[in-house]
Design a protein around this motif. Structure first.
Motif, PDB file in Angstrom:
ATOM      1  N   PRO A 353       0.831  -1.208   0.000  1.00  0.00           N
ATOM      2  CA  PRO A 353       0.000   0.000   0.000  1.00  0.00           C
ATOM      3  C   PRO A 353       0.869   1.262   0.000  1.00  0.00           C
ATOM      4  N   THR A 354       0.294   2.337  -0.476  1.00  0.00           N
ATOM      5  CA  THR A 354       0.959   3.647  -0.433  1.00  0.00           C
ATOM      6  C   THR A 354       0.445   4.413   0.782  1.00  0.00           C
ATOM      7  N   LEU A 355       1.361   4.793   1.679  1.00  0.00           N
ATOM      8  CA  LEU A 355       1.030   5.533   2.891  1.00  0.00           C
ATOM      9  C   LEU A 355       1.193   7.030   2.616  1.00  0.00           C
ATOM     10  N   ARG A 356       0.161   7.811   2.941  1.00  0.00           N
ATOM     11  CA  ARG A 356       0.188   9.258   2.695  1.00  0.00           C
ATOM     12  C   ARG A 356      -0.204  10.003   3.959  1.00  0.00           C
ATOM     13  N   TRP A 357       0.339  11.189   4.096  1.00  0.00           N
ATOM     14  CA  TRP A 357      -0.060  12.076   5.191  1.00  0.00           C
ATOM     15  C   TRP A 357      -0.318  13.455   4.584  1.00  0.00           C
ATOM     16  N   LEU A 358      -1.469  14.032   4.957  1.00  0.00           N
ATOM     17  CA  LEU A 358      -1.930  15.260   4.324  1.00  0.00           C
ATOM     18  C   LEU A 358      -1.271  16.501   4.930  1.00  0.00           C
ATOM     19  N   ARG A 359      -0.819  16.423   6.135  1.00  0.00           N
ATOM     20  CA  ARG A 359      -0.188  17.566   6.796  1.00  0.00           C
ATOM     21  C   ARG A 359       1.322  17.498   6.615  1.00  0.00           C
ATOM     22  N   ARG A 360       1.863  18.505   6.009  1.00  0.00           N
ATOM     23  CA  ARG A 360       3.310  18.592   5.834  1.00  0.00           C
ATOM     24  C   ARG A 360       3.878  19.569   6.859  1.00  0.00           C
ATOM     25  N   HIS A 361       5.007  19.212   7.446  1.00  0.00           N
ATOM     26  CA  HIS A 361       5.695  20.101   8.380  1.00  0.00           C
ATOM     27  C   HIS A 361       6.567  21.054   7.575  1.00  0.00           C
ATOM     28  N   ARG A 362       6.419  22.347   7.817  1.00  0.00           N
ATOM     29  CA  ARG A 362       7.089  23.331   6.972  1.00  0.00           C
ATOM     30  C   ARG A 362       8.611  23.287   7.092  1.00  0.00           C
ATOM     31  N   MET A 363       9.139  22.719   8.204  1.00  0.00           N
ATOM     32  CA  MET A 363      10.589  22.672   8.383  1.00  0.00           C
ATOM     33  C   MET A 363      11.164  21.268   8.150  1.00  0.00           C
ATOM     34  N   ALA A 364      10.335  20.338   7.771  1.00  0.00           N
ATOM     35  CA  ALA A 364      10.795  18.945   7.632  1.00  0.00           C
ATOM     36  C   ALA A 364      11.647  18.770   6.389  1.00  0.00           C
ATOM     37  N   ARG A 365      12.795  18.177   6.550  1.00  0.00           N
ATOM     38  CA  ARG A 365      13.647  17.797   5.421  1.00  0.00           C
ATOM     39  C   ARG A 365      13.405  16.341   5.016  1.00  0.00           C
ATOM     40  N   LEU A 366      13.106  15.530   6.011  1.00  0.00           N
ATOM     41  CA  LEU A 366      12.788  14.116   5.781  1.00  0.00           C
ATOM     42  C   LEU A 366      11.634  13.751   6.692  1.00  0.00           C
ATOM     43  N   TYR A 367      11.037  12.630   6.375  1.00  0.00           N
ATOM     44  CA  TYR A 367      10.029  12.043   7.254  1.00  0.00           C
ATOM     45  C   TYR A 367      10.474  10.630   7.602  1.00  0.00           C
ATOM     46  N   TYR A 405      -1.608  -3.609  11.057  1.00  0.00           N
ATOM     47  CA  TYR A 405      -0.386  -2.813  11.142  1.00  0.00           C
ATOM     48  C   TYR A 405      -0.687  -1.411  11.655  1.00  0.00           C
ATOM     49  N   VAL A 406       0.187  -0.957  12.565  1.00  0.00           N
ATOM     50  CA  VAL A 406       0.143   0.400  13.091  1.00  0.00           C
ATOM     51  C   VAL A 406       1.268   1.193  12.431  1.00  0.00           C
ATOM     52  N   TRP A 407       0.986   2.422  12.042  1.00  0.00           N
ATOM     53  CA  TRP A 407       2.040   3.214  11.424  1.00  0.00           C
ATOM     54  C   TRP A 407       1.951   4.659  11.871  1.00  0.00           C
ATOM     55  N   ARG A 408       3.100   5.343  11.852  1.00  0.00           N
ATOM     56  CA  ARG A 408       3.161   6.746  12.224  1.00  0.00           C
ATOM     57  C   ARG A 408       4.300   7.408  11.463  1.00  0.00           C
ATOM     58  N   VAL A 409       4.258   8.749  11.427  1.00  0.00           N
ATOM     59  CA  VAL A 409       5.215   9.541  10.663  1.00  0.00           C
ATOM     60  C   VAL A 409       5.801  10.607  11.590  1.00  0.00           C
ATOM     61  N   TRP A 410       7.153  10.675  11.605  1.00  0.00           N
ATOM     62  CA  TRP A 410       7.849  11.683  12.397  1.00  0.00           C
ATOM     63  C   TRP A 410       8.609  12.627  11.454  1.00  0.00           C
ATOM     64  N   PRO A 411       8.395  13.933  11.564  1.00  0.00           N
ATOM     65  CA  PRO A 411       9.181  14.879  10.750  1.00  0.00           C
ATOM     66  C   PRO A 411      10.606  15.001  11.284  1.00  0.00           C
ATOM     67  N   TYR A 412      11.568  15.073  10.377  1.00  0.00           N
ATOM     68  CA  TYR A 412      12.969  15.290  10.746  1.00  0.00           C
ATOM     69  C   TYR A 412      13.329  16.709  10.349  1.00  0.00           C
ATOM     70  N   LEU A 413      13.823  17.496  11.324  1.00  0.00           N
ATOM     71  CA  LEU A 413      14.019  18.932  11.139  1.00  0.00           C
ATOM     72  C   LEU A 413      15.473  19.311  10.948  1.00  0.00           C
ATOM     73  N   GLY A 414      16.292  18.414  10.493  1.00  0.00           N
ATOM     74  CA  GLY A 414      17.697  18.714  10.260  1.00  0.00           C
ATOM     75  C   GLY A 414      18.467  18.798  11.553  1.00  0.00           C
ATOM     76  N   THR A 415      19.157  19.906  11.784  1.00  0.00           N
ATOM     77  CA  THR A 415      19.991  20.049  12.972  1.00  0.00           C
ATOM     78  C   THR A 415      19.182  20.057  14.257  1.00  0.00           C
ATOM     79  N   LYS A 416      17.922  20.337  14.155  1.00  0.00           N
ATOM     80  CA  LYS A 416      17.075  20.350  15.352  1.00  0.00           C
ATOM     81  C   LYS A 416      16.569  18.956  15.719  1.00  0.00           C
ATOM     82  N   GLY A 417      16.911  17.986  14.912  1.00  0.00           N
ATOM     83  CA  GLY A 417      16.474  16.617  15.227  1.00  0.00           C
ATOM     84  C   GLY A 417      15.042  16.379  14.786  1.00  0.00           C
ATOM     85  N   TYR A 418      14.353  15.558  15.524  1.00  0.00           N
ATOM     86  CA  TYR A 418      12.985  15.195  15.188  1.00  0.00           C
ATOM     87  C   TYR A 418      11.988  16.112  15.890  1.00  0.00           C
TER      88      TYR A 418
END
Length: 563
Positions: A353-367, A405-418
């Motif tokens: 399956p394709t997992l999608r999240w509608l809310r994007r974090h404005r400072m996220a470089r990776l998820y 299955y349980v799934w979650r998404v964490w934004p990665y903010l670069g030098t600030k970590g997660y």
């Protein structure tokens, strides 16, 4: 009138005999020869020359002889005439008797009695010698006890047979036996005996180590290899006390993942090494603790980034699982699940399956996408990935049908970590995808397709069995051989079905061998005794039978780490 004439004829004959001086009680023929050479006994030649002394005539001579050969001692009625005192005769294989008598035509009677000599035994066949080893060698040619080689000799005139030979520990020990018969014919046989009485040096458990805490309910076990200088190692088994064997693998591998889901709590495990002579040794027992609920770092460091130092305090635990009242299936505590797709509780019919999240974090470089398998109220991480966009397709081999299955998404903010909180937490169920059945036509081409699937299964299971026995893989001639003509007939359909059934039986035998179960009883070759109808439905049934062993072989190879 006729009786009267016959009486006069008899009187006339008597008068003639009286005039010649011959009476009905005249001199008998010369006596039969009293001796003959060679004497009775065995011989490796079918042709013999018999010689006897000349007999003096009793009347006027000359004296000739009659000879005969029989397979019993009973005297013959007639024989072969010879003029001299020798005869070359061909005797049948086995026992025979030689008969000779004198013939003197001037005597009455003209034949003497028979002189019988025998038995003369003719042996034209070499002895037969067979080898029997006790105990018998295993498929790899080894035994783990002193072995005795016995020679079984057979011959009608057996004279000698070699005595049994006993061997102790050693490789390539050769026993040679000889069988000899009474006429000098002989035969030899040899046997090579491999005996290993010593168990291997034990393996050394490495991970999980003593006192370790493991969160996976199907942990990976690792160990330092065992050694066996004589027969060599065959395979390893991992055992857990109270659970039995949880896996086995080839001697070339030193790790495996548990085939059983282990319960939480203390676990004691060890490695059992088995050599090619079936000598086994167990390693020391190592104890660790299995705790699936232990807090874990929720977000893994992205590629190229060092891991942060994490302490238990303030570290979010894995997704919380609860069982709502009135329901049987556990589900996680949701967090902003409306922002995630698939929707919470949705059933997907795909393993990717394709997992999608509608809310994007404005400072996220990776998820950081984390997927956990939920079974029996416990969670186990099965996937972590680092996409740059707000969508991620699950790769092959990560999800299984019939699981939640349980799934979650964490934004990665670069030098600030997660980020301090994930984008959301949700769950979905996976069902087996609907398989689109390929169109099957009633044709000779479809019969050939089914036949090639069955032949491929037979070749693969033969390669797997050869690997288990330590033999070189058999030459794969099936794929390159020029295919014969396949006719669209019920008989050809039945042939294909039997090839498929043979492949299924062989795979079941390999599976039983790996699991240490008794070998399944061999069913009759003609398992389908009813009529086989030439139809599209029967073609589909045969195709599924042919595909079954292919899937099973793939599963076994994955378990053994061969694929």
């Amino acid at each position: 009138m006729r009786p009267h004439r016959s009486r006069h004829r008899l009187l006339a004959c008597a008068a003639v005999a009286a005039g010649l001086g011959v009476s009905s009680a005249g001199a008998q023929a010369a006596p039969p020869p009293p001796t003959v050479t060679p004497s009775p006994g065995p011989s490796a030649s079918a042709t013999r020359t018999f010689t006897w002394p000349a007999m003096a005539p009793s009347v006027a001579g000359p004296v000739t002889y009659e000879v005969a050969v029989t397979t019993t001692a009973a005297q013959p009625i007639m024989g072969q005439s010879v003029s001299g005192t020798s005869a070359q005769l061909s005797l049948p294989e086995g026992d025979a008797w030689f008969h000779v008598r004198s013939v003197e035509p001037a005597a009455v009677p003209s034949h003497s009695d028979w002189s019988t000599f025998g038995p003369y035994r003719t042996d034209l066949t070499d002895p037969v010698i067979a080898v029997q080893q006790t105990p018998a060698a295993n498929p790899r040619g080894w035994v783990n006890a002193a072995a005795t080689v016995t020679f079984l000799c057979t011959d009608a005139n057996l004279a000698t047979c070699s005595d049994p030979v006993t061997f102790g520990e050693g490789a390539g020990q050769v026993a040679t036996g000889t069988a000899t018969d009474a006429v000098g014919r002989s035969a030899t046989a040899t046997a090579t005996v491999n005996v290993d009485l010593t168990a291997p040096a034990p393996a050394q458990p490495a991970a999980p180590g003593a006192g370790a805490v493991v969160t996976s309910t199907r942990p990976e076990f690792r160990w330092a290899p065992a050694s066996d200088p004589l027969s060599g190692l065959q395979y390893y088994e991992v055992w857990v006390e109270g659970r039995g064997k949880v896996g086995s693998t080839w001697a070339t591998r030193t790790s495996l993942v548990s085939s059983q889901t282990l319960p939480a709590g203390p676990v004691r495990w060890y490695v059992r090494a088995v050599d090619n002579a079936n000598n086994a040794v167990a390693s020391e027992v190592v104890a660790f603790t299995l705790n699936p609920d232990r807090p874990q770092q929720p977000a893994d460091p992205p590629p190229g980034q060092p891991a942060r130092t994490i302490t238990d305090s303030g570290t979010p635990a894995p997704p919380l699982v609860r069982r709502p009242a009135g329901t049987r299936a556990p589900r996680p505590a949701l967090l902003r699940a409306r922002a995630l797709r698939p929707a919470a509780g949705r059933t997907v019919r795909t393993l990717r399956p394709t997992l999608r999240w509608l809310r994007r974090h404005r400072m996220a470089r990776l998820y950081n996408v984390q997927v956990y398998e939920l079974r029996r109220g416990r969670v186990r991480k099965v996937l972590t990935a680092f996409p740059r966009r707000n969508a991620y397709r699950v790769p092959k081999g990560k999800l299984r049908a019939g699981r939640r299955y349980v799934w979650r998404v964490w934004p990665y903010l670069g030098t600030k970590g997660y980020a301090k909180a994930p984008v959301g937490v949700s769950y979905f169920d996976v069902r087996a995808p609907r398989r689109r059945q390929a169109e099957i036509t009633l044709s000779a081409r479809q019969l050939r397709i089914n036949q090639r699937i069955s032949q491929a299964a037979v070749r693969r299971v033969n390669e797997l069995a050869a690997h288990l026995d330590g033999r070189p893989a058999p030459a794969s001639a099936g794929a390159s051989a020029t295919p014969g003509r396949v006719r669209l007939a019920a008989r050809q359909l039945l042939i294909n079905q039997r090839i498929s059934q043979a492949a299924v039986r062989r795979v079941n035998t390999v599976r039983a061998r790996l699991e240490g179960r008794p070998m399944p009883k061999r069913a009759a070759a003609a398992a389908t005794r009813g009529p086989v109808r030439l139809s599209v439905r029967q073609l589909r049934i045969n195709q599924r039978i042919a595909q079954a062993p292919v899937r099973r072989i793939r599963a076994i190879r994955r378990e053994l780490g061969l694929d």
